[in-house]
Scaffold this motif. Sequence first.
Motif, PDB file in Angstrom:
ATOM      1  N   GLN A 108      12.707  -3.359  -0.459  1.00 40.65           N
ATOM      2  CA  GLN A 108      11.520  -3.169  -1.135  1.00 40.65           C
ATOM      3  C   GLN A 108      10.742  -4.732  -1.004  1.00 40.65           C
ATOM      4  N   ASP A 109      11.805  -6.194  -0.212  1.00 39.07           N
ATOM      5  CA  ASP A 109      11.237  -7.043  -0.583  1.00 39.07           C
ATOM      6  C   ASP A 109      10.637  -6.809   0.733  1.00 39.07           C
ATOM      7  N   PHE A 121       9.751   4.202  -1.288  1.00 43.26           N
ATOM      8  CA  PHE A 121       9.943   2.672  -2.025  1.00 43.26           C
ATOM      9  C   PHE A 121      11.064   3.185  -2.763  1.00 43.26           C
ATOM     10  N   GLU A 122      10.800   4.127  -3.829  1.00 38.94           N
ATOM     11  CA  GLU A 122      11.675   3.697  -5.122  1.00 38.94           C
ATOM     12  C   GLU A 122      12.949   4.211  -4.481  1.00 38.94           C
ATOM     13  N   GLU A 126      16.821  -2.925  -3.620  1.00 35.77           N
ATOM     14  CA  GLU A 126      15.329  -4.058  -3.802  1.00 35.77           C
ATOM     15  C   GLU A 126      15.417  -5.344  -2.969  1.00 35.77           C
TER      16      GLU A 126
END
Length: 270
Positions: A108-109, A121-122, A126
């Motif tokens: 995600q980052d 995406f979820e 992270e």
Amino acid sequence: MTSRHAEVIATIADALHDAPGVRALFLSGSHGNGLADAYSDIDFVMVAADGPSDAVARLWRDAVARTGEIVLLWDRNVRPALINAITADWTRTDVVIVKPDQVGAQAQDSLKPLFDHDGIFERLPETSPQAGIDPARLRYQIEEFIRIVGLLHLGIGRKEYLNGVLGLFHLRNLLVDLLIAETDAPNRGGVLHLNRLITDEQKKLLYSLPPPVPERDALIAAHLAYAEAYLPRARRMALARGVEWPERFEAATWRMLAEELSIEPPFAQT
């Protein structure tokens, strides 16, 4: 983000939002992690049910063509899932096309969703793991540096001084790679972001090295200066990373240079 970049991103996202088989589109690279500037290219990750098929590649080319005339297109030439394009105003776009089950390598980052029909995406981690330098690659780079230094005798012997200049460029690139590895900087991007990847002390080292001059004594002095800058630092990194140093190869190289050109190592050997 510049207004032109924002326009290009919005145009491409709109063109692909309802395209058949396209499940998600993300910004990656510097636009994905928030470090883009006016000189950045625009990197995308596209998730397509069939991956980088010809049909999906056509959808991408048509979307980019909406932003301007495409004057350079590398369609899956460099890597099987990568398409590079440059439009007439020199806006650069790159896309990596993956299947849904191949997105797990992302985090995600490093991404910014433009649309995401399946909630991909979820489900991503992270943060991205810190890559570090691969030990096998470090060993290869050290050996390659020593090999190029050793080739100096060939360039001098044949009076191929222009080739000696090319050798210095290779040595400089290897030194830059080593300096970047020393900083272990996150969000590296490409080498065109060198200012944020190395320290002021490292920049001073690069500035201090002699320029490439196609003349015998200048080439010898420059090769020795690069060897002095690179090899002790590389040895320290190899020791820290558990990489075996090519002792016999380095010793044989300096011995040959001593015999052929009366060159001695510009540093104390361990």
